[in-house]
Motif scaffolding. Structure first.
Motif, mmCIF file in Angstrom:
data_model
loop_
_atom_site.group_PDB
_atom_site.id
_atom_site.type_symbol
_atom_site.label_atom_id
_atom_site.label_comp_id
_atom_site.label_asym_id
_atom_site.label_seq_id
_atom_site.Cartn_x
_atom_site.Cartn_y
_atom_site.Cartn_z
ATOM 1 N N ILE A 1 0.752 -1.275 0.121
ATOM 2 C CA ILE A 1 -0.051 0.191 0.160
ATOM 3 C C ILE A 1 0.783 1.195 -0.006
ATOM 4 O O ILE A 1 0.794 2.311 -0.948
ATOM 5 C CB ILE A 1 -1.076 -0.012 1.208
ATOM 6 N N GLY A 2 1.808 1.316 0.918
ATOM 7 C CA GLY A 2 2.709 2.346 0.967
ATOM 8 C C GLY A 2 3.795 2.541 -0.187
ATOM 9 O O GLY A 2 3.965 3.565 -0.773
ATOM 10 N N TYR A 3 4.091 1.350 -0.604
ATOM 11 C CA TYR A 3 5.027 1.326 -1.812
ATOM 12 C C TYR A 3 4.306 1.892 -3.054
ATOM 13 O O TYR A 3 4.932 2.817 -3.841
ATOM 14 C CB TYR A 3 5.456 -0.166 -2.037
ATOM 15 N N PHE A 4 3.146 1.526 -3.565
ATOM 16 C CA PHE A 4 2.797 1.953 -4.574
ATOM 17 C C PHE A 4 2.043 3.373 -4.571
ATOM 18 O O PHE A 4 2.044 4.069 -5.340
ATOM 19 C CB PHE A 4 1.465 0.674 -5.218
ATOM 20 N N HIS A 5 1.754 3.719 -3.341
ATOM 21 C CA HIS A 5 1.328 5.120 -3.159
ATOM 22 C C HIS A 5 2.546 6.185 -3.469
ATOM 23 O O HIS A 5 2.324 7.065 -4.162
ATOM 24 C CB HIS A 5 0.569 5.382 -1.668
ATOM 25 N N LEU A 6 3.575 5.749 -3.069
ATOM 26 C CA LEU A 6 4.706 6.427 -3.327
ATOM 27 C C LEU A 6 5.190 6.281 -4.662
ATOM 28 O O LEU A 6 5.818 7.395 -5.266
ATOM 29 C CB LEU A 6 5.900 6.331 -2.216
ATOM 30 N N LEU A 7 5.189 5.311 -5.167
ATOM 31 C CA LEU A 7 5.506 4.950 -6.406
ATOM 32 C C LEU A 7 4.700 5.968 -7.620
ATOM 33 O O LEU A 7 5.182 6.418 -8.632
ATOM 34 C CB LEU A 7 5.409 3.646 -7.037
ATOM 35 N N ARG A 8 3.539 6.052 -7.339
ATOM 36 C CA ARG A 8 2.311 6.788 -7.998
ATOM 37 C C ARG A 8 2.437 8.438 -7.647
ATOM 38 O O ARG A 8 1.982 9.114 -8.576
ATOM 39 C CB ARG A 8 1.229 6.286 -8.224
ATOM 40 N N ASN A 9 2.888 8.650 -6.374
ATOM 41 C CA ASN A 9 2.702 9.915 -6.046
ATOM 42 C C ASN A 9 3.945 10.433 -5.439
ATOM 43 O O ASN A 9 4.112 10.585 -4.138
ATOM 44 C CB ASN A 9 1.512 10.081 -5.009
#
Length: 234
Positions: free
Chosen positions: A37-45
């Motif tokens: 959840i944290g990984y993909f949030h930072l990846l996209r934002n």
């Protein structure tokens, strides 16, 4: 004598794997889910400008090798082994704490310093699985490689447990080989560059050292398993 020693370590490892199976499975699954959840949030934002990681001579030397996608994806099996081998509730919770802090540290690095790998110089569309991988796990969140950080953390813990149980050296060598295959695959699949691997190794190694140094004592073998181990040694 050789059969006796084999029975002893098999008893030890078997008792570890049987203990709190559902808690370990569900806990590891939840841990991976929360990390992503944290990984993909930072990846996209990303929180700022994204730095492109430089190529080195090592990256030039290692060609793109699509077959290494299998070891790359095998991490998500590998990471379940170390928690599965914990004995006692407190050591299991301690392992979860240290691995969780490791992941949070990696996510903090991605937040403070967004990075990405250089653009691919090849078309991966012709290789099975790469379209899906690149559609899900884009080129961001490169340094440190959390693939390598989590893998080396897992490797050190498995080695500690296998060595303590008296497991044969071939099994311990297989653990090391699995880690090395995962680390190599991150570059061979062009998901990371060599500097990402180095940073991930240092991060995961530091947390492995700390977690093995400051950890609660393990519970003894359960009575039936302990009795069986004593019989095996006679």
């Amino acid at each position: 004598m050789q059969v006796t020693l084999r029975a002893s370590w098999v008893t030890d490892i078997g008792s570890r794997l049987r203990e709190r199976q559902w808690l370990k499975i569900l806990g590891t699954t939840a841990w991976i889910w929360l990390f992503f959840i944290g990984y993909f949030h930072l990846l996209r934002n990303p929180f700022g400008p994204v730095t492109e990681m430089p190529w080195t001579a090592v990256d030039e030397w290692i060609p793109f090798q699509p077959g290494w996608l299998v070891p790359y994806l095998s991490l998500w099996v590998y990471v379940g082994i170390a928690p599965g081998l914990q004995r006692g509730l407190l050591p299991l919770l301690s392992y979860g704490f240290w691995s969780g802090v490791l992941c949070l540290t990696g996510l903090a690095a991605f937040m403070l310093w967004p990075t990405r790998v250089p653009p691919a110089t090849f078309d991966a569309g012709g290789f099975p699985g790469f379209d899906l991988l690149q559609g899900i796990d884009a080129a961001g969140n490169a340094c440190p490689s959390m693939h390598v950080a989590i893998a080396i953390f897992t490797c050190c813990w498995i080695e500690k447990i296998l060595r303590g149980a008296g497991a044969p050296w071939l099994l311990r060598l297989a653990n090391l080989a699995w880690f090395l295959a995962i680390a190599y695959s991150t570059v061979a699949t062009r998901q990371h560059v060599a500097l990402d691997v180095l940073a991930g190794g240092l991060l995961g190694g530091a947390f492995a050292w700390a977690s093995l140094r400051w950890r609660p004592a393990e519970a003894p073998l359960p009575p039936p398993a302990a009795a069986m181990a004593i019989i095996d040694q006679r």
